[in-house]
Design an enzyme around this catalytic site. Structure first.
Site, PDB file in Angstrom:
ATOM      1  N   HIS A 166      63.355  -4.271  58.214  1.00  0.00           N
ATOM      2  CA  HIS A 166      63.148  -5.285  59.247  1.00  0.00           C
ATOM      3  C   HIS A 166      61.801  -5.035  59.910  1.00  0.00           C
ATOM      4  O   HIS A 166      61.182  -3.989  59.708  1.00  0.00           O
ATOM      5  CB  HIS A 166      64.260  -5.215  60.305  1.00  0.00           C
ATOM      6  CG  HIS A 166      65.584  -5.726  59.834  1.00  0.00           C
ATOM      7  ND1 HIS A 166      66.377  -5.021  58.958  1.00  0.00           N
ATOM      8  CD2 HIS A 166      66.261  -6.860  60.111  1.00  0.00           C
ATOM      9  CE1 HIS A 166      67.485  -5.700  58.711  1.00  0.00           C
ATOM     10  NE2 HIS A 166      67.435  -6.833  59.405  1.00  0.00           N
ATOM     11  N   LYS A 170      62.385  -3.764  65.492  1.00  0.00           N
ATOM     12  CA  LYS A 170      63.853  -3.685  65.506  1.00  0.00           C
ATOM     13  C   LYS A 170      64.272  -2.238  65.717  1.00  0.00           C
ATOM     14  O   LYS A 170      63.978  -1.365  64.903  1.00  0.00           O
ATOM     15  CB  LYS A 170      64.453  -4.240  64.221  1.00  0.00           C
ATOM     16  CG  LYS A 170      65.988  -4.212  64.219  1.00  0.00           C
ATOM     17  CD  LYS A 170      66.575  -4.959  63.042  1.00  0.00           C
ATOM     18  CE  LYS A 170      68.093  -4.820  62.962  1.00  0.00           C
ATOM     19  NZ  LYS A 170      68.780  -5.263  64.190  1.00  0.00           N
TER      20      LYS A 170
END
Length: 307
Positions: A166, A170
Site C-alpha cells: 500500500h 498506510k
C-alpha cells in the site's frame, strides 16, 4: 459527515458522495494537526463547499458534543457518518458515534476490532463496518471463506506466503490481508502463520518491484497470496491489485445507501458488513463505471439522500 478529511480517502469519498447525489455535511471530524477547514471543490458537479474540520481529543469533548447536536438538528435522520481516519482513532471515533447514536459506515482499519464490534453491537446503532469496501474483493473474500468452511485442510502441507503493498502513509497491515490469512490458514492448516508473517511493502523500491505502477505509488492496494506444495511441484497464486481509490469510494456510497434503506425499514438487524450489501444484489452504476474507466460518469441525483 465525511470524517477523515483532509486525508486522501476522505477527499475521494466526498467526491463519490456528491456524484451519487448525497449531500456532504459542512462539518467533519479530523485528526491531530488537521483542524481548520477543507474546501470541497468539484467543478463538473458545480460544488464549492467549505467544511469545518474538528479535531477529536479529550480537550475538545464539549465542542464535539456540539458538533453532533448541531448536525443531528440540521440533517435529522438522514445523518450518516463515514469514517476513514487512522487506526488510533478507531476507539475514540466509534465511541462518539455510539454516544450520540449516529449511524455510520466504518472503513478505518486497525485498532481493537473485537472491542469495536462489541461496542457497536451492544449500542444498537446502525452501522456498516468493513475493512474493504471494494465489492469485487469482498466477493472474493466470501468465496475464500466458503472454501475454508467447506474444505478445511484442502491445501494441507502447502506453504503459505502473503505479500501486500500500500501507499507509504498506510500505518497498519492490510485488513483485507488479515482476513484472507484466516481463510488460508484453515485451508492449509498452518496454524503457526501469524500477522507478523505477512510481508508488508511500504517503500518505493519495494512497491515498484512488486509491480505497482509509478503513477499509483501514492494510492494503491496490491495483494498476492501464494500456496506451494512441499516438493515445490505445485503452486497456487491468488492476486488482487487496485490502483487508486475510486472503486473503494464508490463502494462506500453503496454502503451509505444500503444503511439508509435499512434504517428507513427499521431493520431489526443493525450491524452489517459488505457481504450483506453484496447479498442485496444490484451493484450501483457508479461502481460499474469505476471499474470500466478511470474517469467514470457522474452518478444520478436521488432525492432525500443521507448526508
Amino acid at each position: 459527515m465525511m470524517n477523515g478529511l483532509p486525508g486522501a480517502m476522505g477527499k475521494e469519498v466526498s467526491a463519490a458522495c456528491v456524484r451519487r447525489g448525497f449531500k456532504v455535511a459542512n462539518v467533519a471530524l479530523t485528526g491531530p494537526g488537521c483542524s481548520g477547514s477543507y474546501q470541497l471543490t468539484l467543478e463538473e458537479e458545480k460544488v464549492d463547499q467549505t467544511i469545518e474540520l474538528v479535531e477529536v481529543n479529550e480537550a475538545n469533548s464539549a465542542k464535539l458534543d456540539e458538533v453532533f447536536a448541531n448536525a443531528k438538528a440540521q440533517y435529522g435522520d438522514g445523518l450518516i457518518c463515514i469514517d476513514f481516519t487512522h487506526p488510533t482513532a478507531v476507539g475514540p471515533n466509534s465511541e462518539l458515534y455510539v454516544k450520540h447514536m449516529v449511524p455510520f459506515v466504518f472503513g478505518t482499519t486497525g485498532g481493537d476490532r473485537e472491542a469495536l464490534m462489541k461496542r457497536v453491537a451492544d449500542s444498537g446503532v446502525y452501522a456498516v463496518i468493513a475493512a474493504n469496501m471494494c465489492k469485487q474483493i469482498v466477493a472474493l473474500q466470501a468465496t475464500m471463506e466458503h472454501m475454508a468452511t467447506n474444505f478445511p485442510g484442502a491445501f494441507s502441507g502447502y506453504k503459505l506466503k502473503i505479500t501486500e503493498s500500500h501507499q507509504s502513509g498506510k500505518a497498519d497491515t492490510s485488513g483485507t490481508a488479515k482476513d484472507m490469512m484466516a481463510y488460508f490458514k484453515e485451508l492449509n492448516g498452518e496454524s503457526s502463520f501469524e500477522l507478523e508473517n505477512i510481508s508488508k511493502i511500504r517503500d518505493r523500491e519495494g512497491q515498484l518491484g512488486f509491480g505497482v505502477p509509478e503513477h499509483s505509488l501514492s494510492g494503491h492496494a496490491f495483494h498476492t497470496y501464494e500456496l506451494q506444495s512441499e516438493d515445490g511441484s505445485v503452486h497456487f497464486e491468488f492476486q488482487h491489485n487496485v490502483c487508486g481509490r475510486r472503486t473503494y469510494a464508490e463502494g462506500v456510497t453503496d454502503a451509505v445507501q444500503f444503511l439508509s434503506q435499512r434504517m428507513a425499514a427499521k431493520s431489526e438487524k443493525k450491524l452489517f458488513n459488505m457481504i450483506d450489501i453484496l447479498k442485496e444484489g444490484a451493484m450501483s452504476e457508479a461502481v460499474l463505471d469505476a471499474e470500466r474507466s478511470s474517469h467514470g460518469a457522474v452518478g444520478r441525483t436521488v432525492p432525500d439522500q443521507p448526508k
